[in-house]
Motif scaffolding. Sequence first.
Motif, PDB file in Angstrom:
ATOM      1  N   VAL A 222      20.045  32.612   5.814  1.00  0.00           N
ATOM      2  CA  VAL A 222      20.431  31.733   4.706  1.00  0.00           C
ATOM      3  C   VAL A 222      20.512  32.490   3.381  1.00  0.00           C
ATOM      4  CG1 VAL A 222      19.691  29.743   3.331  1.00  0.00           C
ATOM      5  CG2 VAL A 222      19.557  29.656   5.833  1.00  0.00           C
ATOM      6  N   ALA A 223      19.574  33.405   3.131  1.00  0.00           N
ATOM      7  CA  ALA A 223      19.575  34.137   1.865  1.00  0.00           C
ATOM      8  C   ALA A 223      20.867  34.925   1.678  1.00  0.00           C
ATOM      9  CB  ALA A 223      18.364  35.071   1.801  1.00  0.00           C
ATOM     10  N   GLU A 224      21.353  35.561   2.742  1.00  0.00           N
ATOM     11  CA  GLU A 224      22.611  36.295   2.653  1.00  0.00           C
ATOM     12  C   GLU A 224      23.790  35.342   2.501  1.00  0.00           C
ATOM     13  OE1 GLU A 224      23.270  39.239   5.615  1.00  0.00           O
ATOM     14  OE2 GLU A 224      21.376  40.274   5.242  1.00  0.00           O
ATOM     15  N   ARG A 225      23.728  34.204   3.174  1.00  0.00           N
ATOM     16  CA  ARG A 225      24.792  33.206   3.011  1.00  0.00           C
ATOM     17  C   ARG A 225      24.892  32.759   1.558  1.00  0.00           C
ATOM     18  NH1 ARG A 225      23.656  27.439   5.381  1.00  0.00           N
ATOM     19  NH2 ARG A 225      22.336  27.524   3.510  1.00  0.00           N
ATOM     20  N   ASP A 226      23.758  32.478   0.960  1.00  0.00           N
ATOM     21  CA  ASP A 226      23.759  32.008  -0.426  1.00  0.00           C
ATOM     22  C   ASP A 226      24.244  33.101  -1.378  1.00  0.00           C
ATOM     23  OD1 ASP A 226      22.777  29.650   0.571  1.00  0.00           O
ATOM     24  OD2 ASP A 226      20.702  30.000  -0.067  1.00  0.00           O
ATOM     25  N   ALA A 227      23.823  34.345  -1.130  1.00  0.00           N
ATOM     26  CA  ALA A 227      24.229  35.446  -2.000  1.00  0.00           C
ATOM     27  C   ALA A 227      25.731  35.695  -1.914  1.00  0.00           C
ATOM     28  CB  ALA A 227      23.455  36.716  -1.635  1.00  0.00           C
ATOM     29  N   LEU A 228      26.270  35.665  -0.699  1.00  0.00           N
ATOM     30  CA  LEU A 228      27.699  35.914  -0.526  1.00  0.00           C
ATOM     31  C   LEU A 228      28.531  34.756  -1.061  1.00  0.00           C
ATOM     32  CD1 LEU A 228      29.821  37.853   0.516  1.00  0.00           C
ATOM     33  CD2 LEU A 228      29.563  36.860   2.800  1.00  0.00           C
ATOM     34  N   THR A 229      28.047  33.554  -0.869  1.00  0.00           N
ATOM     35  CA  THR A 229      28.747  32.385  -1.408  1.00  0.00           C
ATOM     36  C   THR A 229      28.792  32.452  -2.932  1.00  0.00           C
ATOM     37  OG1 THR A 229      28.064  31.010   0.466  1.00  0.00           O
ATOM     38  CG2 THR A 229      28.757  29.866  -1.533  1.00  0.00           C
ATOM     39  N   ALA A 230      27.699  32.860  -3.543  1.00  0.00           N
ATOM     40  CA  ALA A 230      27.596  32.872  -5.000  1.00  0.00           C
ATOM     41  C   ALA A 230      28.594  33.826  -5.648  1.00  0.00           C
ATOM     42  CB  ALA A 230      26.172  33.233  -5.421  1.00  0.00           C
ATOM     43  N   VAL A 231      28.904  34.943  -4.984  1.00  0.00           N
ATOM     44  CA  VAL A 231      29.799  35.927  -5.616  1.00  0.00           C
ATOM     45  C   VAL A 231      31.269  35.682  -5.293  1.00  0.00           C
ATOM     46  CG1 VAL A 231      28.010  37.691  -5.711  1.00  0.00           C
ATOM     47  CG2 VAL A 231      29.519  37.594  -3.717  1.00  0.00           C
ATOM     48  N   GLY A 232      31.566  34.779  -4.360  1.00  0.00           N
ATOM     49  CA  GLY A 232      32.942  34.364  -4.126  1.00  0.00           C
ATOM     50  C   GLY A 232      33.861  35.389  -3.502  1.00  0.00           C
ATOM     51  N   LEU A 233      33.318  36.312  -2.715  1.00  0.00           N
ATOM     52  CA  LEU A 233      34.170  37.331  -2.104  1.00  0.00           C
ATOM     53  C   LEU A 233      34.925  36.815  -0.883  1.00  0.00           C
ATOM     54  CD1 LEU A 233      31.965  40.559  -2.232  1.00  0.00           C
ATOM     55  CD2 LEU A 233      34.033  40.070  -3.551  1.00  0.00           C
ATOM     56  N   ALA A 234      34.436  35.743  -0.266  1.00  0.00           N
ATOM     57  CA  ALA A 234      35.061  35.203   0.942  1.00  0.00           C
ATOM     58  C   ALA A 234      35.470  33.755   0.693  1.00  0.00           C
ATOM     59  CB  ALA A 234      34.099  35.279   2.118  1.00  0.00           C
ATOM     60  N   ASP A 235      36.524  33.318   1.382  1.00  0.00           N
ATOM     61  CA  ASP A 235      36.937  31.922   1.287  1.00  0.00           C
ATOM     62  C   ASP A 235      35.928  31.012   1.972  1.00  0.00           C
ATOM     63  OD1 ASP A 235      39.543  32.349  -0.027  1.00  0.00           O
ATOM     64  OD2 ASP A 235      40.034  33.385   1.835  1.00  0.00           O
ATOM     65  N   ALA A 236      35.239  31.543   2.960  1.00  0.00           N
ATOM     66  CA  ALA A 236      34.198  30.780   3.646  1.00  0.00           C
ATOM     67  C   ALA A 236      33.101  31.749   4.052  1.00  0.00           C
ATOM     68  CB  ALA A 236      34.762  30.088   4.884  1.00  0.00           C
ATOM     69  N   VAL A 237      31.889  31.225   4.132  1.00  0.00           N
ATOM     70  CA  VAL A 237      30.746  32.015   4.597  1.00  0.00           C
ATOM     71  C   VAL A 237      30.111  31.254   5.752  1.00  0.00           C
ATOM     72  CG1 VAL A 237      28.550  33.087   4.009  1.00  0.00           C
ATOM     73  CG2 VAL A 237      30.365  32.944   2.283  1.00  0.00           C
ATOM     74  N   ALA A 238      29.956  31.935   6.886  1.00  0.00           N
ATOM     75  CA  ALA A 238      29.411  31.290   8.078  1.00  0.00           C
ATOM     76  C   ALA A 238      28.075  31.916   8.439  1.00  0.00           C
ATOM     77  CB  ALA A 238      30.389  31.433   9.240  1.00  0.00           C
ATOM     78  N   LEU A 239      27.184  31.084   8.938  1.00  0.00           N
ATOM     79  CA  LEU A 239      25.855  31.525   9.359  1.00  0.00           C
ATOM     80  C   LEU A 239      25.832  31.597  10.878  1.00  0.00           C
ATOM     81  CD1 LEU A 239      23.038  32.128   8.080  1.00  0.00           C
ATOM     82  CD2 LEU A 239      22.468  29.736   8.548  1.00  0.00           C
ATOM     83  N   ALA A 240      25.625  32.790  11.422  1.00  0.00           N
ATOM     84  CA  ALA A 240      25.588  32.957  12.878  1.00  0.00           C
ATOM     85  C   ALA A 240      24.917  34.276  13.230  1.00  0.00           C
ATOM     86  CB  ALA A 240      26.997  32.926  13.465  1.00  0.00           C
ATOM     87  N   ASP A 241      24.300  34.307  14.405  1.00  0.00           N
ATOM     88  CA  ASP A 241      23.743  35.532  14.966  1.00  0.00           C
ATOM     89  C   ASP A 241      24.875  36.243  15.700  1.00  0.00           C
ATOM     90  OD1 ASP A 241      22.484  37.542  16.423  1.00  0.00           O
ATOM     91  OD2 ASP A 241      20.769  36.289  16.982  1.00  0.00           O
ATOM     92  N   ALA A 242      25.263  37.409  15.208  1.00  0.00           N
ATOM     93  CA  ALA A 242      26.405  38.122  15.783  1.00  0.00           C
ATOM     94  C   ALA A 242      26.144  38.590  17.209  1.00  0.00           C
ATOM     95  CB  ALA A 242      26.769  39.315  14.904  1.00  0.00           C
ATOM     96  N   ARG A 243      24.893  38.540  17.657  1.00  0.00           N
ATOM     97  CA  ARG A 243      24.577  38.935  19.034  1.00  0.00           C
ATOM     98  C   ARG A 243      24.791  37.796  20.015  1.00  0.00           C
ATOM     99  NH1 ARG A 243      18.711  40.934  17.273  1.00  0.00           N
ATOM    100  NH2 ARG A 243      18.969  38.901  16.249  1.00  0.00           N
ATOM    101  N   ASP A 244      25.085  36.599  19.498  1.00  0.00           N
ATOM    102  CA  ASP A 244      25.370  35.428  20.333  1.00  0.00           C
ATOM    103  C   ASP A 244      26.887  35.236  20.356  1.00  0.00           C
ATOM    104  OD1 ASP A 244      25.886  32.839  21.291  1.00  0.00           O
ATOM    105  OD2 ASP A 244      23.994  32.060  20.531  1.00  0.00           O
ATOM    106  N   PRO A 245      27.568  35.668  21.422  1.00  0.00           N
ATOM    107  CA  PRO A 245      29.030  35.664  21.415  1.00  0.00           C
ATOM    108  C   PRO A 245      29.647  34.299  21.153  1.00  0.00           C
ATOM    109  CG  PRO A 245      28.201  36.946  23.269  1.00  0.00           C
ATOM    110  CD  PRO A 245      27.028  36.235  22.677  1.00  0.00           C
ATOM    111  N   VAL A 246      29.132  33.262  21.786  1.00  0.00           N
ATOM    112  CA  VAL A 246      29.725  31.934  21.623  1.00  0.00           C
ATOM    113  C   VAL A 246      29.483  31.411  20.212  1.00  0.00           C
ATOM    114  CG1 VAL A 246      29.670  29.546  22.426  1.00  0.00           C
ATOM    115  CG2 VAL A 246      29.553  31.418  24.079  1.00  0.00           C
ATOM    116  N   ALA A 247      28.265  31.594  19.708  1.00  0.00           N
ATOM    117  CA  ALA A 247      27.957  31.131  18.359  1.00  0.00           C
ATOM    118  C   ALA A 247      28.806  31.854  17.319  1.00  0.00           C
ATOM    119  CB  ALA A 247      26.475  31.331  18.058  1.00  0.00           C
TER     120      ALA A 247
END
Length: 353
Positions: A229-254
Amino acid sequence: MTSPVGLHRVVEPAGVLPQAAWRLDASPEIAPNEVRIRVERLNLDAASFRQLWEKHGGDGDAVRAEVLEIVSARGKMQNPVTGSGGMLIGTVEEAGRRSPLGLRVGQRVATLVSLTLTPLTILDGLARWDGRSEQVPCDGYAILFARSIAAVLPADLDPQLSLAVLDVCGAPALTARVVSRYVVERERAGDPTPVRVAVIGGAGKSGSLSLAAARRAGAARTVGVVPVVAERDALTAVGLADAVALADARDPVALSTAVTTALEAPADVTVVCVDVPGCEHGAVLATADGGTVVFFSMATSFAAAALGAEGLAADVTMLVGNGYVPGHAEFALGLLRSEPGVRALFEARLAAD
């Protein structure tokens, strides 16, 4: 006879290039085509530092001791588990008369080649480093070959900030090249389909630069994927991406679900910038047929990536980010200067370290 790629510095095994060697000759006397750098700071690559940190349970003294042991034994900084190293900054101490690098004594430079192939000696026992950050203040020297690459540090930026950017400058440059090709091809074909880009690890150094590079190259929609969540909030705050998603990259389906939901379709280009293993299958699954996955993480298993794509019947191109694209240093530093969001994330990271 001195080799432009440093073969004369290989101690063992004979016949391999310096990166593949187990041990290098790091003696300070330079050949006519070499340059000696007085080192002031190392930047360990993220995958290597994470492996050392986790191995020693966050014991900074133990991490420092192992780095010293590696450099002493191998004549270079190459983590024997991850195979990766990092890069450094320092001052040109001596330049051979036949060196083609154009460096002058007294210039402060960042090496743009890996520590895994750079002869290195540490003189101060890393006494100023607590073993708790990727950036390592130190005194020592390193040797550059004729085929090495180095950039003079810009006067307008803090050296630590420059080091952090230049450590990953290959990622945004290659991201921009790949994304721009998709944009141009669709424009030529009259295809109005937007180019969608996902950056896995979007709040990190290479990830934030890659998001900025993708947007600049013409991506119509971008998503940064982060694990907490902390990284999601930081990335959202600076506006570098149109969307920010929270997921564990080691979980392929997620991971795939997070990307396709945020982009409303699979990604045309997926850029993997995380420093943990096990993210290959999710990246492939999140990418559209005909798309491209760019792996920048040294934690990537390329066998897992290739076999995983085959097993998923995924028609994707997979690229290994090799850290070098012509003009990559200037491009990355330009993004730092012109993108307040990138700079904010980098400065926050340095402050936390």
